[in-house]
Design a protein around this motif. Structure first.
Motif, mmCIF file in Angstrom:
data_model
loop_
_atom_site.group_PDB
_atom_site.id
_atom_site.type_symbol
_atom_site.label_atom_id
_atom_site.label_comp_id
_atom_site.label_asym_id
_atom_site.label_seq_id
_atom_site.Cartn_x
_atom_site.Cartn_y
_atom_site.Cartn_z
ATOM 1 N N ALA A 135 42.778 35.428 40.160
ATOM 2 C CA ALA A 135 42.129 34.455 39.102
ATOM 3 C C ALA A 135 40.711 33.951 39.754
ATOM 4 O O ALA A 135 39.980 33.967 39.043
ATOM 5 N N CYS A 138 38.349 37.063 39.735
ATOM 6 C CA CYS A 138 37.664 37.143 38.290
ATOM 7 C C CYS A 138 36.798 36.342 37.839
ATOM 8 O O CYS A 138 35.649 36.948 37.432
ATOM 9 N N SER A 139 37.102 35.070 38.221
ATOM 10 C CA SER A 139 35.668 34.005 37.913
ATOM 11 C C SER A 139 34.547 34.075 38.534
ATOM 12 O O SER A 139 33.511 33.967 38.156
ATOM 13 N N CYS A 146 38.406 41.944 35.028
ATOM 14 C CA CYS A 146 38.505 40.674 34.398
ATOM 15 C C CYS A 146 37.344 39.829 34.610
ATOM 16 O O CYS A 146 36.429 40.249 35.408
ATOM 17 N N ASP A 149 38.288 33.379 31.392
ATOM 18 C CA ASP A 149 39.362 33.341 30.397
ATOM 19 C C ASP A 149 38.524 32.914 29.129
ATOM 20 O O ASP A 149 38.157 31.631 28.896
ATOM 21 N N GLU A 167 38.567 29.639 34.654
ATOM 22 C CA GLU A 167 39.352 30.549 35.661
ATOM 23 C C GLU A 167 40.787 31.187 34.881
ATOM 24 O O GLU A 167 41.347 30.482 34.416
ATOM 25 N N ASP A 168 40.860 32.406 34.822
ATOM 26 C CA ASP A 168 41.790 33.166 34.144
ATOM 27 C C ASP A 168 43.157 33.188 34.827
ATOM 28 O O ASP A 168 43.378 34.319 35.441
ATOM 29 N N ILE A 169 44.024 32.031 34.795
ATOM 30 C CA ILE A 169 45.095 32.301 35.463
ATOM 31 C C ILE A 169 46.252 33.177 34.859
ATOM 32 O O ILE A 169 46.952 33.643 35.275
ATOM 33 N N TYR A 171 45.397 36.389 33.734
ATOM 34 C CA TYR A 171 45.258 37.380 34.290
ATOM 35 C C TYR A 171 45.849 37.385 35.608
ATOM 36 O O TYR A 171 46.560 38.479 36.204
ATOM 37 N N GLY A 172 45.632 36.359 36.364
ATOM 38 C CA GLY A 172 46.190 36.417 37.846
ATOM 39 C C GLY A 172 47.612 36.353 37.731
ATOM 40 O O GLY A 172 48.358 37.138 38.807
#
Length: 366
Positions: A135, A138-139, A146, A149, A167-169, A171-172
């Motif tokens: 995650a 990704c950010s 990714c 979010d 932050e895209d948890i 996807y993580g």
């Protein structure tokens, strides 16, 4: 190209064991320096490297090959998991020590062969650390698969608005579940235990996501409040999982006979060792076996024992001499101690300190 191949080769020698887990990647980091190599050449080397990681199952190799940055993210998660484990267990009989034996097949030695509460903690923390690392990557734009979010922006809060990079948890978590869980067999007791603890680790991250806001407006006013979601520090996750470790549920081994029929499928579940014990929920850790003896050295399991460990004479906790030294007693040694003292600010702009010396008692387990 030479630098990349040399780095990958060095790491491969450290983790090429056929038996082991992905956290064996907690080794010196792979350099991203590519020299004058073409992108096509780097990608080819990266895929070849992922194929050579024999301790990964086929699905894990496929995920490793998603991009040339993925192996660095996997390694970051593994390193952070080991470091956090060692912090959380620094006062325990087993202090999450890593195996220095070059012939060992696992970074933790044979300790995780036991389906103990320590194994439950390591599996949960590893799953959490990988979700966290993915995650975060990704950010930062380090992965092409990714980014931030965007789903949170679909919500419509009343007194503030979404902005920044959340932050895209999700996807993580999805990647962690796909990568780590793919090695487990849900039809075995150990597989069920590990899958449960993996999910508990990911939930520990998700449940501690933070909403961070920043005010905007003229002259310091807060006419517009912009917020985004941020990952918690891994230390907070480690603290939470340590609490879960201390209250972990002892579940039945081999006799996992609670079978429910749901949508035409038989679902096997873990159940407490005794009927009067609380049924573990999805955030609890579970274990199937008692822990091995961590008091005495065991070369076969990679256990160092507690002889020579520093203990706290006045503590009644795990770091106390009575518990940490396993009843063998301890020795008190007087050591010279130096520290800065009587510091003062000198205009401008220095701080001058004196060096004070003292003698302190140092307690060491027999």
């Amino acid at each position: 190209m030479t630098l990349i191949w040399r780095a990958l080769g060095t790491l491969l020698l450290l983790v090429q064991a056929a038996f082991g887990s992905w956290w064996n990647l907690a080794a010196p980091r792979v350099t991203s320096e590519s020299g004058n190599s073409s992108l096509e050449t780097v990608t080819t080397l990266h895929k070849e490297y992922c194929h050579r990681l024999e301790f990964l199952v086929e699905r894990q190799r496929q995920l490793c090959m998603l991009s040339d940055k993925m192996i660095q993210v996997l390694q970051t998660g593994a390193v952070q998991a080991v470091e956090e484990c060692q912090h959380q267990f620094r006062h325990s009989r087993w202090n999450c020590s890593t195996n220095t034996n070059p012939n060992s097949t696992d970074i933790f030695g044979g300790v995780l062969k036991f389906k103990s509460r320590e194994s439950a903690f390591v599996h949960a923390l590893s799953s959490a650390a990988l979700a966290h690392a993915v995650a975060r990557a990704c950010s930062r734009g380090e992965l092409n698969e990714c980014s931030c979010d965007a789903r949170v922006r679909k919500r419509t809060p009343r007194h503030w608005q979404w902005g920044g990079c959340s932050e895209d948890i999700r996807y993580g978590e999805m990647f962690s579940r796909d990568f780590i869980d793919s090695k487990e067999d849900k039809n075995t007791d150990e597989g069920l235990m590990n899958l449960h603890n993996h999910e508990a680790g990911r939930r520990a991250v998700r449940g501690r996501m933070q909403r961070v806001c920043k005010c905007h407006g003229m002259s310091g006013s807060c006419s517009v409040r912009v917020c985004w979601r941020r990952l918690p520090q891994l230390r907070l996750v480690g603290d939470a999982l340590t609490t879960r470790y201390e209250g972990a549920s002892y579940v039945k081994r081999f006799t996992l006979q609670i079978v429910e029929r749901k949508r035409g499928k038989n679902i096997r579940k873990l159940r407490p060792l005794h009927a009067d014990m609380k049924k573990p929920n999805k955030t609890d850790l579970v274990f199937l076996e008692d822990s091995p003896d961590y008091c005495e050295p065991n070369d076969e399991l990679g256990i160092l024992g507690t002889r020579g460990r520093t203990c706290n004479r006045t503590s009644a906790g795990l770091d106390g001499c009575r518990l940490l030294c396993c009843g063998r007693g301890y020795q008190t040694r007087v050591r010279d101690h130096e520290e800065k003292c009587r510091c003062r600010f000198v205009w401008c702009c220095k701080v001058h300190c004196e060096l004070c010396r003292s003698k302190r008692d140092h307690h060491v387990c027999n």
